[in-house]
Scaffold this active site. Structure first.
Site, PDB file in Angstrom:
ATOM      1  N   CYS A  79       0.839  -1.208   0.000  1.00 51.33           N
ATOM      2  CA  CYS A  79       0.000   0.000   0.000  1.00 51.33           C
ATOM      3  C   CYS A  79       0.872   1.256   0.000  1.00 51.33           C
ATOM      4  CB  CYS A  79      -0.985  -0.037   1.167  1.00 51.33           C
ATOM      5  SG  CYS A  79      -2.294   1.198   1.027  1.00 51.33           S
ATOM      6  N   HIS A 181      -3.788  -4.637   0.467  1.00 52.88           N
ATOM      7  CA  HIS A 181      -3.205  -5.169   1.701  1.00 52.88           C
ATOM      8  C   HIS A 181      -3.303  -6.691   1.701  1.00 52.88           C
ATOM      9  CE1 HIS A 181      -2.538  -1.519   4.131  1.00 52.88           C
ATOM     10  NE2 HIS A 181      -3.461  -1.012   3.340  1.00 52.88           N
ATOM     11  N   GLU A 183      -2.147  -8.703   3.831  1.00 56.50           N
ATOM     12  CA  GLU A 183      -2.370  -9.152   5.212  1.00 56.50           C
ATOM     13  C   GLU A 183      -3.817  -8.960   5.649  1.00 56.50           C
ATOM     14  OE1 GLU A 183      -1.214  -6.305   4.331  1.00 56.50           O
ATOM     15  OE2 GLU A 183      -1.563  -4.754   5.834  1.00 56.50           O
TER      16      GLU A 183
END
Lengths: 202, 269
Positions: A79, A181, A183
């Site tokens: 990001c 993202h 994650e």
């Protein structure tokens, strides 16, 4: 176990990035100040927050990061971390980035709601080991208003449409970056982190 | 294409979920982390924790819950409830929340929205707006944005303190204001429709979605998948929050999402 240095520039939530990389099989160390040059197998630049603030916080480590990248160690920008890799950003004025990737960071220009928040699909344009076993049109979680425009389209591994097309995965040699993202993108995101850890292992 | 989001909401008190949860083998009072993981498995796009802990001292329990959740949940999660200053926001974000939702704190101290979005980025600041309809039978209002609904002409008043205190503020104007202040999203709840399971407040959602340029999360009133379809299709919501229908296992998240996809919406399955 490959060691990954997760760079803290004080504006983001590092916890999920750390846990995600650990789940992907890495030993993760959060680096708050000086980046140890020799210890890490790879670097991750995580990312939420404002560009200028983040670059200010890591400016003292900029040369270190460049040296690590030049030595061939893998780097993953997530990001804002992706955007920091580029020459400059137009977010809140013009701010110079790390200059590791050629190109600028610009605002999404289409008539759409900003920030671009939510799950959107990626169109895979080129094969890259970061996206191994990731299907075309997979949904990823995005939160941003700006995106990076590399000077060379060869670096664009996938693109995403939100009013206009923008690069969502960028890679060049040992440099990897995602605008979304991983994650926070569920199982498929963890797969991408796992691919990165596998790249580090090689 | 950007998908419409389905967001289950968990009410949390002293670290435990406190709504009538009836998942097959779980207790009436659930562990937030476990329940969040179940919703994740079912395909939830995000999860919202709403902390209704009464005492400030017990706030530490919330931080522990947020930490444990962040460690095992790989989809975004938002924490709301009781944020009145930057320190509180910082603590919860540092514990692993992706976004925080400010409600009363934003009304009482609007600069909190601006300061927090300047520091943490607007993507992590959600402003929650609780609203209630004020109907006019004969008396028109000055400086209130009134609309005609099926139930009559009305404007929407902002409430704070968990819906207990009316503010006299017009919700549409407040929504426009919070966008200017730096909110990244608006979590819009209709107190008239909340818990009724009769559907969302469509005119309200549509009016605020069209008056602002940030994503709107509609909340209050979901009783079935068709209600959720309506709030996306007619209300122009970007995300739909629901509690009861998921808690009581009336519908599972994936079932709702399949229905919406079938109806032609962009949905992540």
């Amino acid at each position: 176990m490959p060691k990954i240095l997760l760079i803290n520039y004080g504006v983001g939530n590092l916890r999920s990035g750390k846990k995600g990389l650990e789940k992907a099989g890495a030993d993760v160390e959060i680096v708050n100040g000086k980046i140890p040059l020799t210890e890490g197998d790879a670097i991750v630049l995580p990312g939420v927050g404002a560009f200028a603030e983040a670059i200010r916080n890591i400016s003292s480590q900029a040369q270190n990061i460049k040296d690590i990248v030049n030595s061939g160690s893998p780097i993953l920008g997530i990001c804002l971390g992706l955007q920091l890799l580029f020459d400059k950003s137009y977010e809140g004025g013009i701010t110079n980035g790390l200059g590791i990737m050629p190109g600028d960071v610009v605002k999404i220009n289409a008539k759409v709601k900003l920030p671009h928040i939510g799950w959107n699909t990626i169109r895979i344009l080129r094969t890259n080991s970061l996206l191994e076993n990731v299907k075309d049109n997979s949904y990823m979680y995005f939160v941003h208003s700006y995106f990076a425009k590399p000077t060379t389209s060869e670096f664009i591994i996938s693109s995403t449409e939100y009013g206009e097309d923008f690069p969502s995965v960028i890679a060049h040699k040992n440099i990897f970056a995602t605008q979304f993202h991983p994650e926070k993108s569920g199982k498929i995101g963890l797969k991408i982190l796992k691919n990165f850890v596998n790249i580090v292992k090689r | 294409m950007l998908s419409k989001r389905i967001i289950p909401c968990l009410d949390i008190k002293d670290g435990r979920v406190v709504k009538g949860i009836r998942f097959k083998n779980l207790m009436e009072e659930g562990d937030p982390r476990e329940l969040a993981s179940i919703y994740d498995e079912q395909g939830a796009d995000e999860v919202v924790f709403l902390d209704i802990t009464a005492s400030f001292e017990k706030r530490k329990i919330l931080l522990e819950v947020v930490k444990r959740t962040a460690d095992s949940l790989f989809i975004p999660f938002t924490v709301g409830g009781g944020f009145i200053n930057l320190d509180g926001i910082r603590e919860v974000l540092a514990s692993g929340a992706d976004k925080i939702s400010i409600n009363t704190g934003a009304v009482r101290t609007p600069s909190l929205v601006k300061e927090s979005s300047d520091i943490f980025g607007r993507q992590c600041i959600v402003v929650a707006i609780d609203t209630k309809r004020v109907y006019f039978s004969d008396k028109p209002s000055k400086d209130k944005r009134e609309l005609t609904t099926d139930q009559g002409k009305c404007w929407w008043e902002v409430y704070v303190e968990g819906g207990r205190v009316p503010t006299g503020m017009d919700a549409i104007s407040w929504a426009i204001e919070v966008e200017k202040l730096g909110a990244g999203e608006i979590l819009l709840t209709s107190m008239d429709f909340d818990g009724t399971q009769n559907g969302y407040d469509i005119p309200l959602t549509k009016a605020i979605s069209e008056s602002t340029n940030i994503p709107i999360i509609a909340s209050g009133g979901a009783g079935n998948p068709e209600h959720i379809f309506q709030v996306f299709d007619e209300g122009n919501a970007d995300a739909a929050l629901a509690a009861s229908i998921f808690h009581r296992s009336i519908y599972d998240v994936s079932e709702v999402k399949k229905y919406l996809k079938k109806k032609g919406l962009s949905i992540r399955l």
